[in-house]
Motif scaffolding. Sequence first.
Motif, mmCIF file in Angstrom:
data_model
loop_
_atom_site.group_PDB
_atom_site.id
_atom_site.type_symbol
_atom_site.label_atom_id
_atom_site.label_comp_id
_atom_site.label_asym_id
_atom_site.label_seq_id
_atom_site.Cartn_x
_atom_site.Cartn_y
_atom_site.Cartn_z
ATOM 1 N N ARG A 1 43.173 26.985 49.333
ATOM 2 C CA ARG A 1 43.331 28.079 50.280
ATOM 3 C C ARG A 1 44.361 29.124 49.853
ATOM 4 N N PRO A 2 44.217 29.741 48.673
ATOM 5 C CA PRO A 2 45.125 30.833 48.316
ATOM 6 C C PRO A 2 44.980 31.981 49.314
ATOM 7 N N LYS A 3 46.041 32.737 49.487
ATOM 8 C CA LYS A 3 46.010 33.849 50.444
ATOM 9 C C LYS A 3 45.009 34.918 50.016
ATOM 10 N N VAL A 4 44.934 35.132 48.716
ATOM 11 C CA VAL A 4 44.110 36.219 48.195
ATOM 12 C C VAL A 4 43.458 35.765 46.889
ATOM 13 N N PHE A 5 42.307 36.350 46.561
ATOM 14 C CA PHE A 5 41.705 36.108 45.251
ATOM 15 C C PHE A 5 41.166 37.412 44.676
ATOM 16 N N LEU A 6 41.034 37.421 43.344
ATOM 17 C CA LEU A 6 40.380 38.518 42.633
ATOM 18 C C LEU A 6 39.389 37.911 41.647
ATOM 19 N N ASN B 1 35.563 31.597 54.757
ATOM 20 C CA ASN B 1 36.436 32.299 55.703
ATOM 21 C C ASN B 1 37.428 33.235 55.010
ATOM 22 N N TYR B 2 36.880 34.097 54.162
ATOM 23 C CA TYR B 2 37.668 35.152 53.522
ATOM 24 C C TYR B 2 37.093 36.517 53.888
ATOM 25 N N HIS B 3 37.983 37.487 54.122
ATOM 26 C CA HIS B 3 37.578 38.885 54.236
ATOM 27 C C HIS B 3 37.286 39.362 52.813
ATOM 28 N N VAL B 4 36.107 39.908 52.585
ATOM 29 C CA VAL B 4 35.683 40.235 51.220
ATOM 30 C C VAL B 4 35.532 41.742 51.017
ATOM 31 N N PHE B 5 36.095 42.227 49.902
ATOM 32 C CA PHE B 5 35.966 43.622 49.469
ATOM 33 C C PHE B 5 35.396 43.609 48.052
ATOM 34 N N ILE C 1 35.787 41.686 42.997
ATOM 35 C CA ILE C 1 35.649 41.132 44.348
ATOM 36 C C ILE C 1 37.013 40.602 44.778
ATOM 37 N N VAL C 2 37.514 41.122 45.884
ATOM 38 C CA VAL C 2 38.820 40.712 46.411
ATOM 39 C C VAL C 2 38.615 40.073 47.769
ATOM 40 N N GLY C 3 39.317 38.973 48.000
ATOM 41 C CA GLY C 3 39.213 38.299 49.292
ATOM 42 C C GLY C 3 40.576 37.953 49.867
ATOM 43 N N PHE C 4 40.703 38.048 51.203
ATOM 44 C CA PHE C 4 41.931 37.693 51.919
ATOM 45 C C PHE C 4 41.599 36.573 52.899
ATOM 46 N N ASP C 5 42.415 35.540 52.911
ATOM 47 C CA ASP C 5 42.193 34.376 53.757
ATOM 48 C C ASP C 5 42.220 34.783 55.233
ATOM 49 N N ALA C 6 41.089 34.647 55.919
ATOM 50 C CA ALA C 6 40.994 35.036 57.327
ATOM 51 C C ALA C 6 41.788 34.119 58.249
ATOM 52 N N ASN C 7 42.195 32.954 57.739
ATOM 53 C CA ASN C 7 43.056 32.079 58.542
ATOM 54 C C ASN C 7 44.459 32.664 58.668
ATOM 55 N N ILE C 8 44.836 33.493 57.683
ATOM 56 C CA ILE C 8 46.152 34.140 57.687
ATOM 57 C C ILE C 8 46.039 35.560 58.211
ATOM 58 N N TYR C 9 45.051 36.303 57.685
ATOM 59 C CA TYR C 9 44.840 37.694 58.072
ATOM 60 C C TYR C 9 43.712 37.730 59.091
ATOM 61 N N LYS C 10 44.079 37.728 60.363
ATOM 62 C CA LYS C 10 43.089 37.604 61.434
ATOM 63 C C LYS C 10 42.101 38.765 61.440
#
Length: 376
Positions: A164-169, A196-200, A219-228
């Motif tokens: 569950r990293p906060k962000v990925f690239l 459950n990641y916000h994806v860009f 592709i960048v993702g932010f953990d939706a468990n942290i970033y609501k």
Amino acid sequence: MTKKNLHVSLDPEIYETLHETANMNSTSMNAIVKESIISYLHQTRSKQLLNRSNFTFIDLFAGIGGMRLGFESAGGKCVFSSEWDKYSQETYLANFGERPAGDITQIDEREIPDHDVLVAGFPCQPFSLAGVSKKNSLGRAHGFKDKTQGTLFFDIARILDAKRPKVFLLENVKNLRSHDKGKTYKVIIDTLKELNYHVFDEVIDGSGYVPQHRERIFIVGFDANIYKTAPNFHFPESNVKYRVRDILESTVDDKFTLSDKLWLYLQAHAAKHKKLGNGFGFGIADLNGATRTLSARYHKDGSEILIPQEKKNPRRLTPRECARLQGYPENYKIVVSNTQAYKQFGNSVVVPLISAISREMIKAMAVDERKVENVV
């Protein structure tokens, strides 16, 4: 607001470079100086914020560390890397002082250190959806493990799920979107959202950072468990123009010049395909512009990027010039054969572009986690 005057004496070489850059971009020298100062201050401020973040990351499908260089420039600390190719491992070891772990498919995700950011330039593979509809009809859950099993993307998914990293690239070729009639990309995006990641995502041309046209999808993702809610993240933009001539070495060994036999073959081959309407052929670089995309096959004949020479056959780029074309620093060590170096740089990333993306990612993280009040 009253403008302030600042008088600066410049070396003739710097003055001429500014003058030439202004002409090339159809603007004034004052505009170039102003933009450069603003950019410098922005980057300095960003680095101060980023260095305070002290984030950690892992480098998967690491190659020779291009992604790592980009994230280290943003203040990150690499806590784990993985790369299976033995020659790339040697280059990585020479430049970072550590040998990456091997085959990611054989690595237990539980043994990977915790990290803030996952970084991966993974190979593109088709997915087999066979059996999914059958499992649906039986009312059995399948999820990402069944949809992606047997592909290297599965290894990214299982690590995201476990750590569950906060962000990925993630980085891949532009054609990933259309691969296997779009099925591959759909599985990837659906899987990341299922995790459950916000994806860009966006396709970006590296020519805004180096003198090379190199379109890649990020592709960048932010953990939706942290970033609501989806963070205020934007991919970087650059309209700066770079020139091939600025990355060329002043003295180049004749061994890089094409032989008469090879040069005649390439010309005949190009003429044949042009006649057939295929448009395939060698590429003579415009020294005042950007090159074609450097590929891993460059070691074969260098045909996609040839450098013109007076009263001589054209030549291929040297390994050091390939490193520069990808934005690697001058102190980056090339410790393998020319053939392997060409393959490694051809498979690599545009380092300054990765740096720019990483800065935007970490700034978005900082803002949404209320680490800073203002981001320049």
